[in-house]
Design an enzyme around this catalytic site. Structure first.
Site, short mmCIF file in Angstrom:
data_model
loop_
_atom_site.label_atom_id
_atom_site.label_comp_id
_atom_site.label_asym_id
_atom_site.label_seq_id
_atom_site.Cartn_x
_atom_site.Cartn_y
_atom_site.Cartn_z
N HIS A 101 -28.02 25.54 -18.31
CA HIS A 101 -27.71 26.45 -19.41
C HIS A 101 -26.75 25.82 -20.43
O HIS A 101 -25.62 25.50 -20.11
CB HIS A 101 -27.09 27.72 -18.83
CG HIS A 101 -27.23 28.93 -19.70
ND1 HIS A 101 -28.41 29.31 -20.31
CD2 HIS A 101 -26.33 29.88 -20.05
CE1 HIS A 101 -28.22 30.44 -20.99
NE2 HIS A 101 -26.96 30.80 -20.86
N ASP A 155 -32.59 25.70 -16.22
CA ASP A 155 -31.96 26.95 -16.60
C ASP A 155 -32.98 28.08 -16.53
O ASP A 155 -34.00 28.03 -17.21
CB ASP A 155 -31.45 26.81 -18.04
CG ASP A 155 -30.85 28.08 -18.60
OD1 ASP A 155 -30.60 29.02 -17.82
OD2 ASP A 155 -30.63 28.13 -19.83
N SER A 207 -26.79 30.46 -25.45
CA SER A 207 -27.17 31.70 -24.81
C SER A 207 -27.38 32.81 -25.84
O SER A 207 -28.01 32.57 -26.86
CB SER A 207 -26.08 32.06 -23.80
OG SER A 207 -26.57 32.83 -22.79
#
Ligand SMILES: *[C@@H]1O[C@H](CO)[C@@H](O)[C@H](O)[C@H]1NC(C)=O
Ligand SMILES: *[C@@H]1O[C@H](CO)[C@@H](O)[C@H](O)[C@H]1NC(C)=O
Ligand SMILES: *[C@@H]1O[C@H](CO)[C@@H](O)[C@H](O)[C@H]1NC(C)=O
Ligand SMILES: *[C@@H]1O[C@H](CO)[C@@H](O)[C@H](O)[C@H]1NC(C)=O
Ligand SMILES: *[C@@H]1O[C@H](CO)[C@@H](O)[C@H](O)[C@H]1NC(C)=O
Ligand SMILES: *[C@@H]1O[C@H](CO)[C@@H](O)[C@H](O)[C@H]1NC(C)=O
Length: 510
Positions: free
Chosen positions: A469, A444, A191
């Protein structure tokens, strides 16, 4: 009502920038941060410094790496976690795996990085997890969060470039202390942490030989992606499960709005969704609550049960749609929505009622609001006609207004692409960069801003259409599907090749 504040707790979703302007039902959320969905069960995890996975250390870090006026020389205590159980040691120049911390408490991210623990033994790697400044316990200005977060004169030291410089400074010092200056360093991140890992390799190639950037939306900036793409992917995730599920979700906002307008409607909604008596209920909070559930379920649509945001079953999107498609009282759409929300908020079966307004921030993610007001102008939250969310045009001006209101700052929407690039990324990186893996799972919603095509032999995009994710960074499990095992195998082969190449160069004094 902070800017990036969670709708309900939250993590990733940068939440609402000021809703009042909109008046009623629908608050545009801004995913708080690209980061991971991790509303871990905090009580269980927090304070677990001595959980047997690492030792906690602090490093005296420079406040401002980029100027030399007296206040730049101030320092703060930066936390990092270290595990040397598997390390082959300095004599062998054994590798160092570093996690470039995200916008939150670093301990929390170690749950998401089982991949590093799983593979440390075979690489004989030292594991280091560095906390991002202004988060967790790495708070400048004497460690006092009230002071550090007071206003822009202190928050001004919170930026990605300062964070990267912190990581470089700390890694170099740590290697010196360990007499391990020749040990190769590989950086990992998911991320926002993945963005930092990729950028770290670009900016500090003398410190890291390579980066695994998982679900790193480095292209999710203005004029690079459509502001609708994030919610379009969420929509596709649900629509792929069933057309009925898609229709029910799409129609739900109007149904809730219409119900709320009727006499006694709010009471009915309260009852239908088992809202706690003490909850300051409104249709806006209900809408935000459902929206959060659908978005986070899409982000964490993992093939095995997880416990990030909340305990979730394997494939939560499918489970949500099953709840909608098979709800007992098929004539009542509110019941279907309740059953669907129950999958997300009550998988553990322990909720006696729901608090819709929980905006607690157990992982210390609050600093993202500041980042979202200065350099992280990542357009997220627009939705088109096809979306399961109400149509909404993402507006840069709304961000400007909110940031002016909250911090009296003006965003610099083009700073990130100026500093790290992004436009014509293939043409640019092809000849200037190497040794980065970009992993993305296409379920995601953040994958819309990811690097999805390999750029060169050593800038490799790994794309898993079933992935969510940064699923690759999670601990492996026997139940993992073949595609996930293959993704990890591919990543390990690439990392192995970087390290072997490094040792060959080292041994030939190249
Ligand atoms: C390192 O992690 C392993 C688990 O992967 C654990 O067994 C070990 O005790 C940890 N070592 C330290 C020094 O915390
Ligand atoms: C942090 O600073 C604030 C404002 O100066 C002060 O009121 C508070 O007592 C400080 N907290 C700690 C733990 O020192
Ligand atoms: C920020 O807060 C500090 C401490 O409360 C104060 O001295 C300073 O004037 C404030 N700066 C701005 C720009 O508001
Ligand atoms: C390296 O050692 C010095 C002296 O003991 C210490 O102050 C510093 O924090 C250490 N660096 C790191 C990264 O731990
Ligand atoms: C749904 O059907 C049940 C059983 O037929 C009925 O009792 C109930 O009133 C219906 N609910 C709605 C909202 O129409
Ligand atoms: C949560 O799940 C349990 C077990 O299925 C159920 O008894 C309880 O009513 C649910 N809580 C809410 C608020 O719906």
């Amino acid at each position: 009502m902070a800017i990036g504040s969670p709708i309900h707790f939250t993590i990733i979703l940068f939440s609402l920038f000021s809703v009042p302007a909109l008046g009623y039902t629908f608050a545009p959320t801004i995913p708080r941060f690209p980061s991971s969905a991790i509303r871990a069960d905090l009580k269980q995890r927090s304070g677990s410094t001595q959980n047997g996975l690492y030792r906690t250390k602090f490093f005296t870090q420079t406040l401002d790496h980029f100027s030399f006026n007296p206040q730049s020389y101030q320092t703060f205590q930066q936390r990092y976690l270290i595990n040397d159980t598997y390390w082959g040691g300095a004599k062998k120049n054994a590798p160092i795996f570093v996690y470039t911390g995200n916008e939150g408490n670093i301990e929390w991210f170690t749950q998401n990085t089982g991949f590093m623990f799983d593979n440390a033994p075979s690489f004989q790697a030292l594991l280091v997890f560095i906390e991002h400044r202004f988060y967790g316990k790495s708070i400048p200005f004497g460690g006092n969060k009230t002071v550090a977060y007071a206003n822009s004169s202190t928050l001004g030291y919170l930026s990605s470039t300062q964070a990267l410089a912190d990581y470089a400074t700390l890694i170099i010092d740590l290697k010196k202390n360990l007499s391990a200056t020749d040990s190769p360093v590989v950086v990992f991140g998911g991320s926002y942490g993945g963005m930092l890992a990729a950028w770290f390799r670009l900016k500090y190639p003398h410190v890291a030989i390579g980066a695994l950037a998982s679900s790193a939306p480095i292209l999710h900036f203005m004029n690079l992606v459509s502001p609708d793409i994030f919610l379009t992917i969420v929509t596709q995730d649900f629509r792929k499960e069933s057309e009925n599920c898609y229709k029910v979700l799409k129609g739900s906002w109007k149904l809730i709005g219409d119900t709320a307008m009727k006499p006694g409607g709010l009471k009915l909604l309260r009852k239908a969704f088992r809202v706690c008596k003490n909850d300051d209920f409104g249709e806006g909070s209900l809408i935000g609550w459902l929206r959060t559930a659908w978005i986070y379920a899409a982000m964490t649509d993992y093939p095995t049960p997880s416990n990030f945001l909340s305990p979730l079953p394997a494939y939560p999107v499918k489970k949500i749609c099953e709840a909608i498609d098979s709800s007992v009282r098929k004539n009542n759409t509110l019941d279907k929505l309740y059953a669907a929300a129950n999958v997300y908020y009550n998988y553990s079966g322990t909720a006696s009622c729901f608090n819709l307004d929980d905006d607690s921030d157990p992982h210390d993610l609050g600093g993202w609001q500041w980042q979202a007001c200065t350099e992280m102008i990542m357009p997220v939250g627009g939705s088109n006609k096809e979306s399961i969310f109400p149509e909404y045009d993402w507006s840069y001006q709304d961000r400007v207004d909110a940031c002016s209101f909250f911090y009296n700052v003006t965003p610099r929407p083009h700073w990130i692409t100026t500093e790290f690039g992004g436009h014509a990324i293939e043409r640019v990186l092809k000849r200037s960069a190497s040794n980065i893996i970009f992993f993305n799972g296409l379920k995601d919603p953040w994958s819309g801003g990811g690097v999805l095509k390999s750029i060169s032999k050593t800038l490799v995009a790994i794309v898993a259409k079933e992935g969510a994710h940064h699923v690759d960074l999670r601990y492996s499990s026997k139940e993992d599907p073949k595609w996930l095992k293959d993704v990890r195998k591919q990543e390990l082969n690439i990392i192995t090749s970087w390290i072997s190449q490094y040792y060959r160069d080292l041994n030939s004094n190249y």
